[in-house]
Design a protein around this motif. Structure first.
Motif, PDB file in Angstrom:
ATOM      1  N   MET A 414      27.010   3.201  15.580  1.00 40.50           N
ATOM      2  CA  MET A 414      25.586   3.384  15.851  1.00 40.50           C
ATOM      3  C   MET A 414      25.349   3.955  17.248  1.00 40.50           C
ATOM      4  O   MET A 414      24.425   4.743  17.466  1.00 40.50           O
ATOM      5  CB  MET A 414      24.858   2.051  15.693  1.00 40.50           C
ATOM      6  N   ARG A 415      26.205   3.595  18.198  1.00 40.32           N
ATOM      7  CA  ARG A 415      26.021   4.075  19.570  1.00 40.32           C
ATOM      8  C   ARG A 415      26.238   5.579  19.697  1.00 40.32           C
ATOM      9  O   ARG A 415      25.781   6.197  20.664  1.00 40.32           O
ATOM     10  CB  ARG A 415      26.949   3.321  20.520  1.00 40.32           C
ATOM     11  N   VAL A 416      26.910   6.167  18.724  1.00 37.63           N
ATOM     12  CA  VAL A 416      27.062   7.622  18.744  1.00 37.63           C
ATOM     13  C   VAL A 416      25.695   8.281  18.585  1.00 37.63           C
ATOM     14  O   VAL A 416      25.389   9.290  19.221  1.00 37.63           O
ATOM     15  CB  VAL A 416      28.007   8.089  17.623  1.00 37.63           C
ATOM     16  N   ALA A 417      24.845   7.673  17.746  1.00 39.69           N
ATOM     17  CA  ALA A 417      23.499   8.210  17.524  1.00 39.69           C
ATOM     18  C   ALA A 417      22.492   7.631  18.506  1.00 39.69           C
ATOM     19  O   ALA A 417      21.559   8.333  18.933  1.00 39.69           O
ATOM     20  CB  ALA A 417      23.058   7.916  16.095  1.00 39.69           C
ATOM     21  N   GLU A 418      22.681   6.346  18.856  1.00 43.62           N
ATOM     22  CA  GLU A 418      21.776   5.674  19.782  1.00 43.62           C
ATOM     23  C   GLU A 418      22.616   5.060  20.904  1.00 43.62           C
ATOM     24  O   GLU A 418      23.077   3.922  20.782  1.00 43.62           O
ATOM     25  CB  GLU A 418      20.970   4.592  19.062  1.00 43.62           C
ATOM     26  N   PRO A 419      22.852   5.795  21.994  1.00 43.61           N
ATOM     27  CA  PRO A 419      23.774   5.348  23.057  1.00 43.61           C
ATOM     28  C   PRO A 419      23.491   3.956  23.604  1.00 43.61           C
ATOM     29  O   PRO A 419      24.409   3.264  24.047  1.00 43.61           O
ATOM     30  CB  PRO A 419      23.600   6.418  24.135  1.00 43.61           C
TER      31      PRO A 419
END
Length: 429
Positions: A414-419
């Motif tokens: 998820m952090r790839v899309a929402e850091p």
């Protein structure tokens, strides 16, 4: 007939996974699985499958080394051997099991998840050697087909731009209309007649609206909602009140047996779980407090097919329903699930399965759903055959990976899309 194990092969692989959302994040583009093969002195080989994260592989390797010279029929001995293999507690201490979203990990849960793959492989080999299907080794089937439920997910159209991933044709599902469209595809392609939505992704009102939309689109069909413990007791009760007339059951609305018992006391909607009852030791509290009315077994973390049968018998004794949980699995596991489910007398709920989401497999032929069900194979063993080329291809992907995909981590994906994403605290709502 020589049933002595002479060779054990472990093949870690990475298989494509769509961007399916849950309360912790999103599935990574590839997920790790471990394929286990055992071979006898007569050249008969059996296959099993389980989680492929490093902590499972590190335990499977020394366990496999102990199997040579033992018989594939010595199934009880597998558990004794597992107890002899040390578990690195630093790898699991306090960690939540992302793959199954089933609470805090323990050394015993980890061992059972590894043993399960070896037990299935041994049963497969034993069945082939004796010319018997696995369900006959388990006492015989009581049904010729096992019904499965469409496993609906909130889903992105694709993984984030720039991320290496396989394409799929399911499209996005981030609102009620998208969820209904997804359900229609499941019905058209596989004939499913019951539907489960993975919740805990959006605020409860939005997920209530999605279930209402499903109820309108598929009147009278069984519906389920599973937020993976993301709600408070109060929110769980409110959702139960809003959806009580259409839900077959509500799965793990709140986290832990005490919270589930509170919810159960305040609603007539049946509660199901694969999170607060995941070991035999957890049964007493959950059943005596009437915290759950349906247990969703998963042979991967209950320790295999025979333990699944034992769980079903205990549930029957206490008047608790039984069905089957699913993780991101391939055809070997679906075959194993189908065999054991075919032997359980009181299986009144369609089982879960991720299999339609998996575009890749290691079998020569994919298992087929007809009318939402899988026919129980009467061929020797599991009735499946490994495709060596496919296995090698998926293993090469694992070898070529930089390590980022060898551990399932939905929050990292998820952090790839929402850091700034962090795993939400529970209860989330």
């Amino acid at each position: 007939m020589n049933l002595t194990i002479t060779d054990v092969r472990l093949t870690p692989i990475l298989v494509a996974d769509p961007p399916l959302l849950n309360t912790q994040g999103v599935h990574q583009p590839y997920t790790p699985r471990l394929i286990v093969e055992v071979e006898t002195a007569d050249g008969v080989a059996g296959v099993g499958e389980t989680y492929g994260d490093t902590k499972y592989l590190e335990l499977a390797r020394p366990f496999a080394a102990k199997l040579a010279g033992r018989k594939v029929s010595d199934l009880n001995g597998l558990f004794t051997l597992a107890d002899q293999v040390a578990v690195d507690s630093s790898r699991i201490s306090g960690q939540v099991d992302v793959g199954g979203l089933r609470g805090v990990q323990t050394a015993d849960k980890l061992r059972l998840s590894v043993v399960s793959a070896f037990e299935v492989a041994c049963l497969d080999a034993l069945g082939k050697a004796l010319g018997l299907p696995v369900h006959e080794l388990l006492g015989g089937k009581v049904r010729d087909a096992v019904e499965y439920s469409a496993y609906l997910f909130y889903k992105w159209a694709s993984h984030p731009e720039g991320v290496a991933a396989e394409k799929d044709d399911w499209g996005a599902a981030v609102d009620p209309a998208g969820v209904v469209a997804q359900a229609r595809l499941f019905t058209e392609r596989y004939g499913f007649t019951s539907f489960k939505l993975k919740g805990g992704v959006f605020p409860p009102d939005e997920e209530i609206a999605a279930i209402r939309a499903l109820a309108e689109a598929f009147p009278g069909h069984p519906l389920r909602l599973d937020p993976n413990g993301a709600w408070s007791v109060a929110t769980s009760l409110e959702v139960a009140r809003e959806l009580g007339d259409v839900l077959e059951y509500l799965e793990d609305p709140a986290l832990g047996t005490p919270a589930m018992a509170e919810v159960s006391a305040g609603t007539t909607v049946p509660l199901a779980t694969n999170m607060c009852v995941t070991t035999f030791a957890e049964i007493e509290e959950a059943f005596t407090r009437d915290a759950v009315q349906v247990v969703l077994s998963d042979h991967h973390y209950w320790g295999g097919l025979r333990n699944t049968q034992q769980l079903a018998a205990i549930c029957r004794t206490f008047g608790v329903g039984i069905s089957m949980h699913s993780n991101t699995h391939l055809g070997i596991s679906l075959a194993a699930m189908t065999h054991v489910a075919s032997t359980v007398p009181d299986l009144h709920h369609a089982c879960d399965s991720h299999y339609p989401w998996q575009s890749e497999d290691v079998l020569t032929e994919r298992l087929e759903f007809e009318g939402g069900s899988v026919t129980v194979s009467d061929a020797p063993g599991l009735g499946v055959e490994l495709d060596r080329e496919k296995l090698a291809f998926l293993h090469r992907r694992w070898l070529d990976d930089d390590g980022s995909m060898r551990e399932r981590d939905d929050a990292a994906a998820m952090r790839v899309a929402e850091p700034g994403w962090v795993t939400p605290a529970v209860p989330r709502w």
